[in-house]
Design an enzyme around this catalytic site. Structure first.
Site, PDB file in Angstrom:
ATOM      1  CE1 TYR A 169      -3.645   1.717   5.899  1.00  0.00           C
ATOM      2  CE2 TYR A 169      -1.482   1.839   6.907  1.00  0.00           C
ATOM      3  CZ  TYR A 169      -2.450   1.123   6.249  1.00  0.00           C
ATOM      4  OH  TYR A 169      -2.245  -0.213   5.964  1.00  0.00           O
ATOM      5  CE1 TYR A 213      -3.455   2.695   0.414  1.00  0.00           C
ATOM      6  CE2 TYR A 213      -2.810   2.924   2.708  1.00  0.00           C
ATOM      7  CZ  TYR A 213      -3.546   3.350   1.621  1.00  0.00           C
ATOM      8  OH  TYR A 213      -4.374   4.425   1.756  1.00  0.00           O
TER       9      TYR A 213
END
Length: 257
Positions: free
Chosen positions: A254, A244
């Site tokens: 995140y 990612y």
């Protein structure tokens, strides 16, 4: 010699090891898939493994670029981390199937029955269609929990968990042996799984246990897969792994994953 290919959520691809015909073929299929993806939600924080149940049967937004320009007829591909038709694992499987590869997958035990039921009911028929009009066939689905390397690693709380009831042989080592018994050797190994139990938390609220659990399930699992499946891969075989963009830059929100 095997080849490892890493596909990142920001649509970059990195290849390792020396090239060969099969390696170039897999890279072509994978690169075409990533280039044609309409979004990278498969890697987003809200899509942890344990949330797959709420996403069941949702149509994938990943689009195939068209018929594969390589021939993988006779090649066997094992995709670890397919539990519905909404993620990169499914889309990669379709891309490989369109090139003629035999598709077998590993599915997280707690959602295995849901996935198998969906396949049986034809819930994924539309998402199974290949560019030539035929349907992708998943030859076999194996229960796979990539957090555990061998049977000795499975704690009693998992063995007795009702979500694992009636299942056995779901560690990476056991699945590799089962695949070897069924198919002999494979040609393609795809690591398309991740889990961050505290992924919704800000980084500074993430516990050590949660952080290490995310690293174990999302990163080390790729190492373990290659350790156990490498010996049953044909010479020139390929491993494809996903990552990612948060591994390269800061992504707001995140945290624990």
């Amino acid at each position: 010699m095997h080849r490892i290919i890493k596909i990142c959520g920001n649509r970059k691809a990195t290849t390792l090891s020396s090239p060969n015909m099969l390696s170039r073929s897999i890279f072509t299929v994978a690169a075409a898939l990533v280039a044609s993806a309409t979004q990278t939600a498969a890697f987003a924080p809200s899509h942890g493994v344990q949330q797959q149940q709420s996403r069941q049967f949702r149509s994938t937004e990943l689009k195939m670029a068209g018929p594969a320009q390589v021939d993988l007829t006779g090649k066997v591909a094992f995709i670890a981390g397919v539990a519905d038709s909404s993620g990169y694992g499914w889309a990669i499987a379709r891309s490989l199937a369109s090139a003629g590869a035999t598709i077998i997958v590993g599915t997280w035990p707690p959602v295995l029955k849901i996935f198998q039921m969906g396949l049986k009911k034809g819930s994924f028929e539309e998402d199974s269609e290949l560019p030539d009009g035929s349907k992708m066939v998943i030859e076999k689905v194996y229960p796979l929990d990539a957090v555990f390397d061998s049977a000795e690693d499975v704690p009693e709380e998992i063995r007795t968990n009702k979500r694992y009831a009636g299942l056995e042989g779901y560690t990476i080592e056991e699945v590799a042996k089962a695949v070897e018994a069924d198919y002999g050797k494979i040609d393609i190994l795809v690591h398309s799984l991740a889990n961050g139990p505290e992924v919704t938390k800000p980084l500074l609220e993430t516990s050590r246990k949660g952080y290490l659990a995310a690293s174990s399930a999302s990163a080390y699992s790729a190492v373990s897969l290659l350790q156990k499946f490498g010996p049953i891969m044909n010479d020139g075989g390929n491993m494809l792994s996903l990552t990612y963009i948060a591994s390269e830059k800061v992504i707001p929100g995140y945290g624990g994953g």
